[in-house]
Design an enzyme around this catalytic site. Sequence first.
Site, PDB file in Angstrom:
ATOM      1  CE  LYS A   1      -3.954  -2.075  -0.208  1.00 52.02           C
ATOM      2  NZ  LYS A   1      -4.823  -1.976  -1.375  1.00 52.02           N
TER       3      LYS A   1
HETATM    4  N1  PMP Z   1      -3.505  -8.226   1.418  1.00 49.71           N
HETATM    5  C1  PMP Z   1      -3.583  -7.274   2.355  1.00 49.71           C
HETATM    6  C2  PMP Z   1      -3.022  -7.533   3.701  1.00 49.71           C
HETATM    7  C3  PMP Z   1      -4.213  -6.068   2.070  1.00 49.71           C
HETATM    8  O1  PMP Z   1      -4.295  -5.104   3.012  1.00 49.71           O
HETATM    9  C4  PMP Z   1      -4.762  -5.868   0.779  1.00 49.71           C
HETATM   10  C5  PMP Z   1      -5.465  -4.577   0.484  1.00 49.71           C
HETATM   11  N2  PMP Z   1      -6.835  -4.542   0.770  1.00 49.71           N
HETATM   12  C6  PMP Z   1      -4.659  -6.899  -0.168  1.00 49.71           C
HETATM   13  C7  PMP Z   1      -4.007  -8.065   0.191  1.00 49.71           C
HETATM   14  C8  PMP Z   1      -5.247  -6.798  -1.540  1.00 49.71           C
HETATM   15  O2  PMP Z   1      -4.618  -5.822  -2.338  1.00 49.71           O
HETATM   16  P1  PMP Z   1      -5.504  -4.962  -3.318  1.00 49.71           P
HETATM   17  O3  PMP Z   1      -6.366  -4.076  -2.476  1.00 49.71           O
HETATM   18  O4  PMP Z   1      -4.526  -4.188  -4.128  1.00 49.71           O
HETATM   19  O5  PMP Z   1      -6.345  -5.881  -4.125  1.00 49.71           O
END
Ligand code: PMP
Length: 344
Positions: free
Chosen positions: A48
């Site tokens: 992130k």
């Molecule tokens: N794993 C974790 C720990 C996350 O915080 C997120 C984000 N929601 C994701 C996977 C998935 O990533 P994305 O939001 O880019 O699909």
Amino acid sequence: MKEDLQVYDNVLQLIGNTPLIKLNKITREFKGEFFAKVEAFNPGHSAKDRIALYIIEEAERKGILKPDSTIIETTSGNTGFSIAMVSVIKGYECILAVSSKASNDKIDMLKTMGAKVYVCPAHVSADDPRSYYQVAKRLHSETKGSVYINQYFNELNIDAHFNSTGPEIWKQTEGKITHLVACSGTGGTISGTARYLKQQNPEVKVIGIDAYGSVLKKYHETKEFDSGEIYPYRIEGLGKNLIPSATDFEIIDRFVKVSDEDSAHTARELAKTEGLFVGYTSGAATQGLKQLAEEGEFDENSKVVVIFPDHGSRYMGKVFSDDWMEEQGFFDTKNEIEAQPIEF
Ligand code: PMP
């Protein structure tokens, strides 16, 4: 040993360029080669950081953000931490509207990073003015020049990964990647990375990991929102109860669902086999690999990249706590008892 001894101006310069690490033991029985893109190496310990920096810098380029502007988001998770971190360095105010379900540890962590945290009741519906969605919207409309990141519905979430994660993986695999396996929450990671990789080679197969209790897989297959798919599950950050516009469903070839229990055991196994102390969704993604390998998805020529989104330290009271595992019924004590030697 790593030889990069560069000195950095600030922590943001360390975002991205995360390592690709070969998986050796956990995938030993499978055909093909497997590599993890370990996003815990970002300074905020998750993927992130990439979207926080990219979206904020886009807003700066467009002249929306001025010194002392406010950045708003609705998350107690990784995105909140990353936005707070970027805001500290760049001198913006960071407001996070979070659900009262968020643990005190998480709220304390965000406050430590300088964020102003509004804790909103978890039990109210999304359109209730007290919900964290509505509180964020209201603060955004009341705060002149503020930016609402809105990661589930922000196309820039995809662009962040198109411009960084995708090119990095292409370079690190010397263009030889055959499969991308990634968790889908907002869908930004998988969509942006896949969009770049498929532009280089349309044959790259893209597989999303979804949770039981989430609508994403069914929506991908039927293009219909089926609320019957929704029920509570424990993995955080993966799957969703709505259809995020930050997911490009067309670019994903298929979804695989994984269970809370299998993913938890696999996250613990990653630490014990590969020495990788990574988060619950990294366990989920690896669990997806196991299921795909069992189905015969890979062959001797497969070069598979799996994305590990964050670090294990965020789950100390959960997946990496024996008590928590026990409470969830994830330890098969029945088998342990049966395995006891019988005394005559
Ligand atoms: N794993 C974790 C720990 C996350 O915080 C997120 C984000 N929601 C994701 C996977 C998935 O990533 P994305 O939001 O880019 O699909």
